[in-house]
Write a protein that holds these residues in place. Structure first.
Motif, PDB file in Angstrom:
ATOM      1  N   MET A  93      -8.129 -11.561   1.577  1.00  0.00           N
ATOM      2  CA  MET A  93      -8.837 -10.372   1.106  1.00  0.00           C
ATOM      3  C   MET A  93      -7.956  -9.568   0.157  1.00  0.00           C
ATOM      4  O   MET A  93      -8.400  -9.108  -0.915  1.00  0.00           O
ATOM      5  CB  MET A  93      -9.268  -9.516   2.307  1.00  0.00           C
ATOM      6  N   VAL A  94      -6.697  -9.379   0.522  1.00  0.00           N
ATOM      7  CA  VAL A  94      -5.787  -8.603  -0.325  1.00  0.00           C
ATOM      8  C   VAL A  94      -5.577  -9.305  -1.665  1.00  0.00           C
ATOM      9  O   VAL A  94      -5.566  -8.659  -2.728  1.00  0.00           O
ATOM     10  CB  VAL A  94      -4.448  -8.374   0.399  1.00  0.00           C
ATOM     11  N   GLU A  95      -5.437 -10.609  -1.643  1.00  0.00           N
ATOM     12  CA  GLU A  95      -5.273 -11.361  -2.884  1.00  0.00           C
ATOM     13  C   GLU A  95      -6.487 -11.172  -3.798  1.00  0.00           C
ATOM     14  O   GLU A  95      -6.347 -10.975  -5.013  1.00  0.00           O
ATOM     15  CB  GLU A  95      -5.077 -12.845  -2.559  1.00  0.00           C
ATOM     16  N   LYS A  96      -7.679 -11.229  -3.213  1.00  0.00           N
ATOM     17  CA  LYS A  96      -8.895 -11.030  -4.004  1.00  0.00           C
ATOM     18  C   LYS A  96      -8.979  -9.599  -4.530  1.00  0.00           C
ATOM     19  O   LYS A  96      -9.393  -9.372  -5.673  1.00  0.00           O
ATOM     20  CB  LYS A  96     -10.112 -11.348  -3.139  1.00  0.00           C
ATOM     21  N   ALA A  97      -8.567  -8.631  -3.704  1.00  0.00           N
ATOM     22  CA  ALA A  97      -8.598  -7.229  -4.124  1.00  0.00           C
ATOM     23  C   ALA A  97      -7.686  -6.996  -5.329  1.00  0.00           C
ATOM     24  O   ALA A  97      -8.051  -6.288  -6.276  1.00  0.00           O
ATOM     25  CB  ALA A  97      -8.184  -6.330  -2.961  1.00  0.00           C
ATOM     26  N   VAL A  98      -6.511  -7.583  -5.298  1.00  0.00           N
ATOM     27  CA  VAL A  98      -5.575  -7.432  -6.412  1.00  0.00           C
ATOM     28  C   VAL A  98      -6.161  -8.034  -7.686  1.00  0.00           C
ATOM     29  O   VAL A  98      -6.064  -7.454  -8.776  1.00  0.00           O
ATOM     30  CB  VAL A  98      -4.219  -8.073  -6.056  1.00  0.00           C
ATOM     31  N   ALA A  99      -6.811  -9.201  -7.561  1.00  0.00           N
ATOM     32  CA  ALA A  99      -7.414  -9.846  -8.728  1.00  0.00           C
ATOM     33  C   ALA A  99      -8.547  -8.995  -9.305  1.00  0.00           C
ATOM     34  O   ALA A  99      -8.678  -8.859 -10.532  1.00  0.00           O
ATOM     35  CB  ALA A  99      -7.930 -11.233  -8.349  1.00  0.00           C
ATOM     36  N   LEU A 100      -9.376  -8.417  -8.449  1.00  0.00           N
ATOM     37  CA  LEU A 100     -10.457  -7.554  -8.923  1.00  0.00           C
ATOM     38  C   LEU A 100      -9.896  -6.329  -9.639  1.00  0.00           C
ATOM     39  O   LEU A 100     -10.400  -5.922 -10.688  1.00  0.00           O
ATOM     40  CB  LEU A 100     -11.331  -7.125  -7.745  1.00  0.00           C
ATOM     41  N   LEU A 146      -9.841  -0.428   8.648  1.00  0.00           N
ATOM     42  CA  LEU A 146      -9.247   0.579   7.769  1.00  0.00           C
ATOM     43  C   LEU A 146      -7.787   0.243   7.453  1.00  0.00           C
ATOM     44  O   LEU A 146      -7.320   0.459   6.330  1.00  0.00           O
ATOM     45  CB  LEU A 146      -9.363   1.966   8.395  1.00  0.00           C
ATOM     46  N   ASP A 147      -7.055  -0.307   8.426  1.00  0.00           N
ATOM     47  CA  ASP A 147      -5.685  -0.758   8.148  1.00  0.00           C
ATOM     48  C   ASP A 147      -5.671  -1.746   6.983  1.00  0.00           C
ATOM     49  O   ASP A 147      -4.840  -1.645   6.063  1.00  0.00           O
ATOM     50  CB  ASP A 147      -5.086  -1.431   9.384  1.00  0.00           C
ATOM     51  N   LEU A 148      -6.586  -2.710   7.019  1.00  0.00           N
ATOM     52  CA  LEU A 148      -6.638  -3.710   5.962  1.00  0.00           C
ATOM     53  C   LEU A 148      -7.074  -3.083   4.639  1.00  0.00           C
ATOM     54  O   LEU A 148      -6.534  -3.427   3.574  1.00  0.00           O
ATOM     55  CB  LEU A 148      -7.595  -4.837   6.364  1.00  0.00           C
ATOM     56  N   ALA A 149      -8.039  -2.163   4.681  1.00  0.00           N
ATOM     57  CA  ALA A 149      -8.501  -1.508   3.455  1.00  0.00           C
ATOM     58  C   ALA A 149      -7.365  -0.733   2.789  1.00  0.00           C
ATOM     59  O   ALA A 149      -7.185  -0.788   1.564  1.00  0.00           O
ATOM     60  CB  ALA A 149      -9.669  -0.582   3.769  1.00  0.00           C
ATOM     61  N   ILE A 150      -6.592  -0.003   3.592  1.00  0.00           N
ATOM     62  CA  ILE A 150      -5.466   0.755   3.045  1.00  0.00           C
ATOM     63  C   ILE A 150      -4.444  -0.191   2.413  1.00  0.00           C
ATOM     64  O   ILE A 150      -3.932   0.058   1.308  1.00  0.00           O
ATOM     65  CB  ILE A 150      -4.818   1.613   4.152  1.00  0.00           C
ATOM     66  N   ARG A 151      -4.152  -1.279   3.111  1.00  0.00           N
ATOM     67  CA  ARG A 151      -3.198  -2.258   2.565  1.00  0.00           C
ATOM     68  C   ARG A 151      -3.698  -2.817   1.237  1.00  0.00           C
ATOM     69  O   ARG A 151      -2.938  -2.931   0.258  1.00  0.00           O
ATOM     70  CB  ARG A 151      -2.984  -3.390   3.576  1.00  0.00           C
ATOM     71  N   ALA A 152      -4.989  -3.167   1.177  1.00  0.00           N
ATOM     72  CA  ALA A 152      -5.543  -3.771  -0.038  1.00  0.00           C
ATOM     73  C   ALA A 152      -5.487  -2.804  -1.220  1.00  0.00           C
ATOM     74  O   ALA A 152      -5.096  -3.182  -2.334  1.00  0.00           O
ATOM     75  CB  ALA A 152      -6.982  -4.222   0.215  1.00  0.00           C
ATOM     76  N   VAL A 153      -5.875  -1.549  -0.993  1.00  0.00           N
ATOM     77  CA  VAL A 153      -5.864  -0.573  -2.081  1.00  0.00           C
ATOM     78  C   VAL A 153      -4.433  -0.276  -2.516  1.00  0.00           C
ATOM     79  O   VAL A 153      -4.127  -0.157  -3.714  1.00  0.00           O
ATOM     80  CB  VAL A 153      -6.586   0.715  -1.655  1.00  0.00           C
ATOM     81  N   ARG A 154      -3.539  -0.182  -1.558  1.00  0.00           N
ATOM     82  CA  ARG A 154      -2.136   0.090  -1.893  1.00  0.00           C
ATOM     83  C   ARG A 154      -1.556  -1.036  -2.764  1.00  0.00           C
ATOM     84  O   ARG A 154      -0.891  -0.772  -3.776  1.00  0.00           O
ATOM     85  CB  ARG A 154      -1.341   0.259  -0.604  1.00  0.00           C
ATOM     86  N   GLU A 155      -1.812  -2.293  -2.382  1.00  0.00           N
ATOM     87  CA  GLU A 155      -1.263  -3.409  -3.152  1.00  0.00           C
ATOM     88  C   GLU A 155      -1.957  -3.545  -4.503  1.00  0.00           C
ATOM     89  O   GLU A 155      -1.336  -3.935  -5.496  1.00  0.00           O
ATOM     90  CB  GLU A 155      -1.360  -4.698  -2.346  1.00  0.00           C
ATOM     91  N   ASN A 215      -3.261  -0.973  -6.271  1.00  0.00           N
ATOM     92  CA  ASN A 215      -2.772   0.120  -7.120  1.00  0.00           C
ATOM     93  C   ASN A 215      -1.337  -0.106  -7.581  1.00  0.00           C
ATOM     94  O   ASN A 215      -0.918   0.421  -8.625  1.00  0.00           O
ATOM     95  CB  ASN A 215      -2.881   1.451  -6.382  1.00  0.00           C
ATOM     96  N   ALA A 216      -0.585  -0.890  -6.814  1.00  0.00           N
ATOM     97  CA  ALA A 216       0.801  -1.188  -7.204  1.00  0.00           C
ATOM     98  C   ALA A 216       0.865  -2.006  -8.491  1.00  0.00           C
ATOM     99  O   ALA A 216       1.924  -2.090  -9.126  1.00  0.00           O
ATOM    100  CB  ALA A 216       1.515  -1.921  -6.079  1.00  0.00           C
ATOM    101  N   GLN A 217      -0.264  -2.622  -8.879  1.00  0.00           N
ATOM    102  CA  GLN A 217      -0.290  -3.410 -10.118  1.00  0.00           C
ATOM    103  C   GLN A 217      -0.346  -2.532 -11.361  1.00  0.00           C
ATOM    104  O   GLN A 217      -0.225  -3.020 -12.478  1.00  0.00           O
ATOM    105  CB  GLN A 217      -1.514  -4.347 -10.115  1.00  0.00           C
ATOM    106  N   GLY A 218      -0.559  -1.230 -11.173  1.00  0.00           N
ATOM    107  CA  GLY A 218      -0.744  -0.320 -12.293  1.00  0.00           C
ATOM    108  C   GLY A 218      -2.153   0.226 -12.295  1.00  0.00           C
ATOM    109  O   GLY A 218      -2.986  -0.153 -11.466  1.00  0.00           O
ATOM    110  N   PRO A 219      -2.469   1.129 -13.212  1.00  0.00           N
ATOM    111  CA  PRO A 219      -3.806   1.724 -13.246  1.00  0.00           C
ATOM    112  C   PRO A 219      -4.892   0.673 -13.418  1.00  0.00           C
ATOM    113  O   PRO A 219      -4.720  -0.318 -14.130  1.00  0.00           O
ATOM    114  CB  PRO A 219      -3.750   2.658 -14.469  1.00  0.00           C
TER     115      PRO A 219
END
Length: 523
Positions: free
Chosen positions: A307-314, A331-340, A342-346
């Motif tokens: 899920m996190v990998e897909k979130a970063v790609a999106l 929610l733990d997973l959602a926070i992790r996904a958004v954090r990772e 956003n770490a890619q830049g805007p």
């Protein structure tokens, strides 16, 4: 197209900014060519060149609001469910079975019966119906029922067989999450000639009765709640789409399309993740077992790393994510996904990712949300329906992690509100009532449950106006009544700020304008 300017006088104009509590509100507003032209005192607005040729309305102290937004709904599903058998008021399984038997007498053999909005914790039996319950009716119809949360379906043997399923694979007929998809497909294949465009147009006009001028609708194909941009585009071309639509899909976009593609009436919002299910169906993903069923912590719908990998790609592709997370583990997973992500830049689309529901939020998660670039979507109207059930599912102490609306507002991130229709009624005023009062329909508990989480009326209004526009990239254009903004607005019958909070629950509006055009008028 708006033919003449309209000048609203003698009003209380809540513009989306200014003093709270209805103090010192402008008394006059002029809109022309689809946009707000002037706001202020009658003398100030009267100096605008368009005032001389405007249609003038004396509102006699009534309130004017920016167009309201339902920040998370399933519009096409709401439209279709209006044709289904509504079980929302049933107090027992016996009552449900009686309605199904009566419905079967109206239909031919083989015609499907779809019952919706049942809520088993309210029943005297306090349990889900089963295939055996439905089969006991001995009727010649495929039957399937959709729980109010839409995350649990129940099918009789005929429905399972019509879907090509072996009844032995669903011994009790209870289908959680996407396991009901074959039944949904079979029902959709049978349901012909429904005139979906007409149903959706009528549903949109229902929204206008409550001053809603934009709906953020979400597709959930495998839950039987698919949405189509093409349907709304078709309605728009025909001049039959009376409000604005922002659509989130649960399938990745084609053609490297970014969030915001479209126009001011129909746009692509982004990708919808379902991380878990519902609290009522015990499919919300919790970090510790359910209080009333220690055998389960709920159902995660995704492998976390995938899920996190897909979130970063999106995120890299410029797609805004709308992430469904009800349980605290989700929610733990959602926070992790958004954090990772956003770490890619805007995000290239310039929009914050949205966390939807956020019903159960621990103190450490609240601190994790502080300072994050995101937006939150909550459903205040869930509380009157869920309160007793939530305490049972979570236990009294853990339930206090739920419905933390004031804490979210205090984070300083955009917090939007919605109905999640067809789960709850579409009226945003019902949501405002719940945000202020935090009680069940009968007014209990006195003073509200966890009253420290109650919102003021101004805060509740922002949840349905300013904040969803900000989350959708429409800040300054919608959700406010400032010069240059779209003339999306509603007129009430009274001074909203003088009404007792309980009166909000059943409120409707007198008029609704979208882009300066009168789209709804009562009387």
């Amino acid at each position: 197209m708006q033919e003449r300017p309209v000048w609203l006088c003698g009003a209380k104009v809540w513009t989306g900014s200014g003093a709270p509590g209805g103090r010192d509100l402008p008394s006059s507003l002029l809109f022309d060519a689809g946009r707000v032209a002037a706001v202020g005192t009658e003398e100030q607005v009267g100096t605008h060149p368009a005032a001389a040729r405007a249609e003038r309305l004396d509102l006699k102290g009534a309130t004017v609001l920016p167009g309201l937004t339902d920040g998370h709904a399933h519009l096409t599903s709401f439209a279709k469910q209006r044709e289904a058998l509504d079980l929302g008021e049933c107090a027992s399984l016996g009552e449900v079975l009686g309605l199904l038997r009566a419905k079967a007498r109206e239909l031919e053999a083989g015609a499907w019966i779809h019952g919706v909005r049942f809520c088993d914790p309210r029943w005297t039996e306090n349990r889900l119906p089963t295939r055996q319950d439905l089969d006991s009716l001995d009727i010649p119809n495929p039957v399937f029922l959709t729980r109010v949360c839409t995350h649990v379906q129940v099918a009789n043997t005929a429905a399972l067989r019509a879907a090509g399923m072996d009844p032995a694979d669903a011994p009790d007929g209870i289908l959680h999450e996407t396991s009901a998809y074959p039944v949904i497909l079979a029902f959709d294949a049978w349901q012909t000639g429904a005139g979906v465009e007409g149903l959706v147009e009528a549903a949109c006009r229902d929204y206008l009765r409550f001053g809603v001028t934009e709906v953020h609708t979400c597709s959930a194909l495998e839950y039987g709640m698919g949405e189509s941009l093409g349907l709304f585009q078709s309605l728009r071309r025909q001049g039959r789409l009376p409000l604005r639509v922002l659509l989130y899909a649960d399938t990745p976009p084609s053609w490297e399309m970014q969030s915001g593609f479209g126009d001011d009436w129909v746009r692509y919002g982004g990708f919808k993740f379902f991380l878990d299910g519902s609290l009522g169906g015990r499919t919300a993903w919790l970090s510790t077992p359910y209080a009333d069923d220690p055998s389960t912590c709920g159902v995660p719908n995704h492998d976390p790393d995938e899920m996190v990998e897909k979130a970063v790609a999106l995120h890299r592709g410029g797609v805004q994510m709308l992430i469904h997370a009800i349980g605290d583990a989700a929610l733990d997973l959602a926070i992790r996904a958004v954090r990772e992500a956003n770490a890619q830049g805007p995000n290239p689309c310039g929009l914050p990712h949205r966390l939807n529901h956020v019903m159960i939020c621990r103190d450490d998660q609240l601190e994790a949300l502080r300072g994050m670039d995101l937006a939150l979507d909550v459903q205040p109207s869930f509380l009157p329906s869920d309160l007793a059930m939530a305490k049972t599912r979570l236990g009294e102490e853990r339930a206090r992690w739920g419905y933390r609306w004031r804490d979210f507002v205090d984070l300083g991130v955009p917090v939007s509100a919605s109905s999640d229709s067809p789960v709850e009624p579409i009226s945003p005023f019902r949501g405002m009532w719940s945000a202020l009062c935090r009680t069940e329909a009968d007014g209990t508990p006195a003073g509200g449950w966890c009253p420290g989480q109650s919102l003021s009326l101004d805060q509740a209004l922002r949840l349905f106006t300013v904040n969803p526009a900000r989350a959708a990239g429409e800040e300054g254009r919608r959700g406010v009544l400032h010069p240059g903004a779209w003339a999306d607005l509603s007129i009430l019958d009274a001074d909203l700020f003088s009404l007792p909070p309980e009166a909000l629950r059943d409120l409707e509006v007198r008029r609704t304008y979208v882009g300066g055009e009168l789209r709804h008028s009562r009387g």
